[in-house]
Scaffold this motif. Sequence first.
Motif, mmCIF file in Angstrom:
data_model
loop_
_atom_site.group_PDB
_atom_site.id
_atom_site.type_symbol
_atom_site.label_atom_id
_atom_site.label_comp_id
_atom_site.label_asym_id
_atom_site.label_seq_id
_atom_site.Cartn_x
_atom_site.Cartn_y
_atom_site.Cartn_z
ATOM 1 N N MET A 299 14.317 60.566 43.729
ATOM 2 C CA MET A 299 12.989 60.012 43.759
ATOM 3 C C MET A 299 13.075 58.567 44.239
ATOM 4 S SD MET A 299 9.920 59.647 40.935
ATOM 5 C CE MET A 299 10.818 60.532 39.745
ATOM 6 N N ILE A 300 12.058 58.151 44.995
ATOM 7 C CA ILE A 300 11.981 56.789 45.506
ATOM 8 C C ILE A 300 10.670 56.164 45.036
ATOM 9 C CG2 ILE A 300 11.868 55.337 47.568
ATOM 10 C CD1 ILE A 300 13.548 57.500 48.968
ATOM 11 N N THR A 301 10.769 54.949 44.527
ATOM 12 C CA THR A 301 9.591 54.202 44.095
ATOM 13 C C THR A 301 9.353 53.068 45.077
ATOM 14 O OG1 THR A 301 10.022 54.698 41.767
ATOM 15 C CG2 THR A 301 8.579 52.828 42.232
ATOM 16 N N ILE A 302 8.115 52.936 45.507
ATOM 17 C CA ILE A 302 7.716 51.840 46.384
ATOM 18 C C ILE A 302 6.857 50.883 45.563
ATOM 19 C CG2 ILE A 302 6.394 51.159 48.432
ATOM 20 C CD1 ILE A 302 6.995 53.941 49.590
ATOM 21 N N VAL A 303 7.190 49.603 45.639
ATOM 22 C CA VAL A 303 6.406 48.554 44.986
ATOM 23 C C VAL A 303 5.914 47.631 46.097
ATOM 24 C CG1 VAL A 303 6.417 46.676 43.314
ATOM 25 C CG2 VAL A 303 7.795 48.726 42.884
ATOM 26 N N ALA A 304 4.599 47.619 46.306
ATOM 27 C CA ALA A 304 4.009 46.837 47.393
ATOM 28 C C ALA A 304 3.016 45.833 46.815
ATOM 29 C CB ALA A 304 3.314 47.761 48.388
ATOM 30 N N LYS A 305 3.419 44.567 46.812
ATOM 31 C CA LYS A 305 2.621 43.482 46.233
ATOM 32 C C LYS A 305 1.796 42.817 47.331
ATOM 33 C CE LYS A 305 3.208 39.217 43.592
ATOM 34 N NZ LYS A 305 4.206 38.321 42.990
ATOM 35 N N ASN A 306 0.503 42.655 47.060
ATOM 36 C CA ASN A 306 -0.426 42.093 48.038
ATOM 37 C C ASN A 306 -1.204 40.936 47.441
ATOM 38 O OD1 ASN A 306 -0.428 44.394 50.216
ATOM 39 N ND2 ASN A 306 -0.538 45.395 48.237
ATOM 40 N N SER A 307 -1.223 39.821 48.137
ATOM 41 C CA SER A 307 -2.013 38.661 47.736
ATOM 42 C C SER A 307 -3.277 38.668 48.596
ATOM 43 C CB SER A 307 -1.214 37.377 47.964
ATOM 44 O OG SER A 307 -1.960 36.256 47.564
ATOM 45 N N SER B 251 2.600 41.060 52.841
ATOM 46 C CA SER B 251 2.860 41.853 51.636
ATOM 47 C C SER B 251 4.354 41.933 51.362
ATOM 48 C CB SER B 251 2.304 43.265 51.783
ATOM 49 O OG SER B 251 0.909 43.217 51.981
ATOM 50 N N GLU B 252 4.693 41.980 50.094
ATOM 51 C CA GLU B 252 6.091 42.139 49.679
ATOM 52 C C GLU B 252 6.286 43.603 49.311
ATOM 53 O OE1 GLU B 252 8.798 40.868 45.891
ATOM 54 O OE2 GLU B 252 7.437 39.335 46.697
ATOM 55 N N ILE B 253 7.125 44.313 50.074
ATOM 56 C CA ILE B 253 7.317 45.750 49.870
ATOM 57 C C ILE B 253 8.783 46.029 49.610
ATOM 58 C CG2 ILE B 253 7.044 48.043 50.878
ATOM 59 C CD1 ILE B 253 4.786 46.794 52.633
ATOM 60 N N ASN B 254 9.044 46.692 48.487
ATOM 61 C CA ASN B 254 10.424 47.055 48.104
ATOM 62 C C ASN B 254 10.475 48.527 47.757
ATOM 63 O OD1 ASN B 254 11.779 44.337 48.017
ATOM 64 N ND2 ASN B 254 10.077 43.968 46.633
ATOM 65 N N LEU B 255 11.566 49.175 48.163
ATOM 66 C CA LEU B 255 11.822 50.570 47.833
ATOM 67 C C LEU B 255 12.974 50.631 46.843
ATOM 68 C CD1 LEU B 255 10.334 50.710 50.631
ATOM 69 C CD2 LEU B 255 11.480 52.879 50.920
ATOM 70 N N TYR B 256 12.817 51.468 45.831
ATOM 71 C CA TYR B 256 13.820 51.602 44.790
ATOM 72 C C TYR B 256 14.203 53.073 44.644
ATOM 73 C CZ TYR B 256 12.188 46.959 43.476
ATOM 74 O OH TYR B 256 11.839 45.628 43.496
ATOM 75 N N LYS B 257 15.489 53.312 44.475
ATOM 76 C CA LYS B 257 15.984 54.663 44.188
ATOM 77 C C LYS B 257 16.316 54.730 42.704
ATOM 78 C CE LYS B 257 17.823 55.552 48.749
ATOM 79 N NZ LYS B 257 18.985 55.917 49.542
ATOM 80 N N LYS B 258 15.827 55.770 42.060
ATOM 81 C CA LYS B 258 16.082 55.956 40.631
ATOM 82 C C LYS B 258 17.555 56.319 40.410
ATOM 83 C CE LYS B 258 14.085 58.244 36.652
ATOM 84 N NZ LYS B 258 13.005 59.116 36.192
ATOM 85 N N ILE B 259 18.197 55.611 39.480
ATOM 86 C CA ILE B 259 19.602 55.881 39.242
ATOM 87 C C ILE B 259 19.855 56.536 37.889
ATOM 88 C CG2 ILE B 259 20.477 54.134 40.810
ATOM 89 C CD1 ILE B 259 20.890 52.306 38.382
ATOM 90 N N LYS B 260 18.951 56.435 36.967
ATOM 91 C CA LYS B 260 19.103 57.083 35.651
ATOM 92 C C LYS B 260 17.781 57.618 35.178
ATOM 93 C CE LYS B 260 23.103 55.110 33.534
ATOM 94 N NZ LYS B 260 23.678 54.693 32.311
#
Length: 95
Positions: free
Chosen positions: A1-9, A86-95
């Motif tokens: 699973m991949i989580t995207i966190v996209a922060k917008n001002s 925008s600040e956009i980061n992708l995260y892969k779940k590890i646990k």
Amino acid sequence: MITIVAKNSIKQGKTEEFKNLAEKLINESRKEKGNVSYTLYQDANDNNIFTFIEEWENEDVIKSHNASTHFTSIVPKFADLIEKKSEINLYKKIK
């Protein structure tokens, strides 16, 4: 699973317009195959900061999402509403 966190001002006075567009994007994105969740949050200390937190099954469904009609028609409209990139980061779940 991949989580995207996209922060917008968002620019002052443009938050309602942003929320209306975001609602359309969220509603259509939640219908996509491979979408686990898609939620918008407003910063508790700064009403002009909004963050999308999305969960997707894998990178292929993210590519499909990024090419979807609703994504390609709505996301470009955000450009006039945001104050800075925008600040956009992708995260892969590890646990």
